[in-house]
Scaffold this motif. Structure first.
Motif, PDB file in Angstrom:
ATOM      1  N   GLY A  25       0.783  -1.238   0.000  1.00  0.00           N
ATOM      2  CA  GLY A  25       0.000   0.000   0.000  1.00  0.00           C
ATOM      3  C   GLY A  25       0.812   1.283   0.000  1.00  0.00           C
ATOM      4  O   GLY A  25       0.257   2.368   0.160  1.00  0.00           O
ATOM      5  N   LEU A  26       2.126   1.185  -0.206  1.00  0.00           N
ATOM      6  CA  LEU A  26       2.935   2.411  -0.174  1.00  0.00           C
ATOM      7  C   LEU A  26       2.583   3.342  -1.329  1.00  0.00           C
ATOM      8  O   LEU A  26       2.552   4.558  -1.167  1.00  0.00           O
ATOM      9  N   ASP A  27       2.328   2.753  -2.491  1.00  0.00           N
ATOM     10  CA  ASP A  27       1.969   3.567  -3.670  1.00  0.00           C
ATOM     11  C   ASP A  27       0.790   4.467  -3.368  1.00  0.00           C
ATOM     12  O   ASP A  27       0.825   5.681  -3.608  1.00  0.00           O
ATOM     13  N   GLU A  28      -0.271   3.847  -2.833  1.00  0.00           N
ATOM     14  CA  GLU A  28      -1.501   4.595  -2.528  1.00  0.00           C
ATOM     15  C   GLU A  28      -1.235   5.643  -1.446  1.00  0.00           C
ATOM     16  O   GLU A  28      -1.915   6.665  -1.374  1.00  0.00           O
ATOM     17  N   ALA A  29      -0.259   5.374  -0.614  1.00  0.00           N
ATOM     18  CA  ALA A  29       0.072   6.316   0.467  1.00  0.00           C
ATOM     19  C   ALA A  29       0.985   7.440  -0.020  1.00  0.00           C
ATOM     20  O   ALA A  29       1.345   8.329   0.751  1.00  0.00           O
ATOM     21  N   PRO A  47       4.243  14.078  -6.470  1.00  0.00           N
ATOM     22  CA  PRO A  47       4.742  15.382  -6.919  1.00  0.00           C
ATOM     23  C   PRO A  47       3.646  16.296  -7.450  1.00  0.00           C
ATOM     24  O   PRO A  47       3.720  17.512  -7.304  1.00  0.00           O
ATOM     25  N   GLU A  48       2.601  15.691  -8.045  1.00  0.00           N
ATOM     26  CA  GLU A  48       1.513  16.515  -8.606  1.00  0.00           C
ATOM     27  C   GLU A  48       0.724  17.213  -7.507  1.00  0.00           C
ATOM     28  O   GLU A  48      -0.019  18.151  -7.761  1.00  0.00           O
ATOM     29  N   ARG A  49       0.868  16.766  -6.270  1.00  0.00           N
ATOM     30  CA  ARG A  49       0.236  17.405  -5.104  1.00  0.00           C
ATOM     31  C   ARG A  49       1.310  17.978  -4.174  1.00  0.00           C
ATOM     32  O   ARG A  49       1.077  18.186  -2.986  1.00  0.00           O
ATOM     33  N   ARG A  50       2.477  18.206  -4.730  1.00  0.00           N
ATOM     34  CA  ARG A  50       3.607  18.728  -3.954  1.00  0.00           C
ATOM     35  C   ARG A  50       3.886  17.859  -2.722  1.00  0.00           C
ATOM     36  O   ARG A  50       4.209  18.344  -1.643  1.00  0.00           O
ATOM     37  N   ASN A  51       3.682  16.535  -2.920  1.00  0.00           N
ATOM     38  CA  ASN A  51       3.927  15.554  -1.854  1.00  0.00           C
ATOM     39  C   ASN A  51       3.129  15.855  -0.585  1.00  0.00           C
ATOM     40  O   ASN A  51       3.597  15.635   0.541  1.00  0.00           O
ATOM     41  N   THR A  57      -0.270   8.252   4.334  1.00  0.00           N
ATOM     42  CA  THR A  57       1.175   8.517   4.236  1.00  0.00           C
ATOM     43  C   THR A  57       1.845   8.282   5.589  1.00  0.00           C
ATOM     44  O   THR A  57       2.891   7.638   5.694  1.00  0.00           O
ATOM     45  N   TRP A  58       1.232   8.820   6.645  1.00  0.00           N
ATOM     46  CA  TRP A  58       1.862   8.709   7.968  1.00  0.00           C
ATOM     47  C   TRP A  58       1.856   7.264   8.453  1.00  0.00           C
ATOM     48  O   TRP A  58       2.811   6.794   9.052  1.00  0.00           O
ATOM     49  N   ARG A  59       0.750   6.558   8.128  1.00  0.00           N
ATOM     50  CA  ARG A  59       0.729   5.131   8.512  1.00  0.00           C
ATOM     51  C   ARG A  59       1.723   4.338   7.676  1.00  0.00           C
ATOM     52  O   ARG A  59       2.341   3.388   8.156  1.00  0.00           O
ATOM     53  N   ILE A  88       0.176  18.616   5.167  1.00  0.00           N
ATOM     54  CA  ILE A  88      -1.047  17.803   5.136  1.00  0.00           C
ATOM     55  C   ILE A  88      -1.818  18.076   3.849  1.00  0.00           C
ATOM     56  O   ILE A  88      -1.815  19.210   3.340  1.00  0.00           O
ATOM     57  N   ASP A  89      -2.444  17.030   3.318  1.00  0.00           N
ATOM     58  CA  ASP A  89      -3.289  17.216   2.141  1.00  0.00           C
ATOM     59  C   ASP A  89      -4.525  17.996   2.561  1.00  0.00           C
ATOM     60  O   ASP A  89      -5.357  17.498   3.341  1.00  0.00           O
TER      61      ASP A  89
END
Ligand code: CAA
Length: 275
Positions: A25-29, A47-51, A57-59, A88-89
């Motif tokens: 699940g890293l890709d999705e994170a 990158p398209e969301r400026r990471n 992501t945190w999990r 944060i997103d």
């Protein structure tokens, strides 16, 4: 929010007993993990969301920490694209980007547990068996700035822009960043940075200790590789023992620290000289 007073205390953090492969699940994170011998590189990869980072992501970061192969000694955190991380997103605030259940439960206890789970994505970076290196370029905002602060060493590019944005959004920095920030710059400067949410450029970051090294943008990867090589040249046991010592030095009295040095040295002497 969660109790971060012991965040990153290396004497309480340990390496996983078993090494698993790359967590699912890293890709999705929005994460990528590359392990090359003793160096693991964790890339923030949206990158398209400026990471921008989500709960996933945190999990995912926490899962990487738990499953890191035992031989890894250097962990590099880097960002793909123009920014290290825009924090944060923001979509999560409106329930998007996996932001449902933002408080993690109706009561304070549930929310406390929820945030503690997210903080685990950051605290493992202080583990004594690894040295964590943040390779920062572009924006490192909010949760992104805190991720850089969670690392042992920060190597930054000249275009780096740190900003602790949380108070400007009505929140506090709760991803373990307040402790290292105060340790590095002192309470006064930390207050000024957080409560104005102003941007710190690379020159100032180096001057006030937020970066160990500043390099041209195109030299960032090379500088981090050189640093990793230098870190790996040191005996692993001595590196871990020294890291334990250095991270407790600020909180110990002189007597306590002298005793800690003796304890660690006894272990080293036995290993090096076999007596
Ligand atoms: N969340 C979601 N999407 C984001 C984002 C974020 N934090 N930051 C950038 N993006 C998206 C933008 O919406 C944009 O998407 P579209 O192409 O679909 O329009 C894309 O990424 C590129 O962004 P910009 O066009 O804005 O790129 P830029 O280079 O001009 O600016 C930036 C980069 C300065 C980082 C700017 O995007 C920005 O200010 N982002 C918001 C930063 C922010 O406030 N983060 C929250 C910090 S608080 C925190 O992290 C901790 C917490 O728990 C509250």
């Amino acid at each position: 929010m969660g109790d971060a007073t012991t965040a990153g205390r290396p004497e309480t953090a340990t390496a996983p007993e078993t090494a698993e492969s790359v967590p699912p699940g890293l890709d999705e994170a929005g994460l990528r993990l590359d392990v090359d011998g003793a160096v693991a590189t964790v890339t923030l990869n949206r990158p398209e969301r400026r990471n921008a980072m989500t709960f996933a992501t945190w999990r995912g970061l926490a899962a990487i920490g738990r499953s890191l192969p035992a031989g890894v000694r250097v962990v590099v955190l880097r960002g793909e694209g123009p920014s290290f991380s825009a924090g944060i997103d923001l979509g999560m605030f409106s329930g998007g980007a996996g932001g449902e259940g933002f408080t993690g439960g109706a009561d304070a206890e549930g929310t406390d547990r929820f945030i503690a789970g997210l903080q685990e994505g950051y605290t493992w970076l202080r583990r004594p068996d690894i040295v964590s290196v943040a390779a920062v370029h572009g924006h490192a905002i909010g949760a992104g700035f805190q991720l850089a602060l969670a690392c042992d060493i920060r190597v930054i590019a000249e275009d780096t822009r740190f900003c602790m944005k949380e108070p400007a959004l009505g929140l506090v920095p709760d991803l373990t960043g307040t402790k290292p920030l105060v340790e590095i710059v002192g309470v006064g400067r930390a207050l000024e940075l957080c409560l104005t949410a102003r941007t710190v450029l690379a020159d100032e970051a180096a001057r006030i200790g937020l970066a160990e090294t500043v390099v041209p943008r195109e030299g960032l990867d090379g500088a981090v590789r050189d640093l990793a090589d230098a870190l790996l040249a040191v005996n692993p046991g001595a590196a871990a023992a020294t890291k334990r010592l250095l991270w407790q030095a600020a909180e110990n009295t002189l007597d306590e620290q002298c005793a800690a040095e003796r304890r660690e040295q006894i272990g080293r002497l036995r290993e090096v000289f076999g007596s």
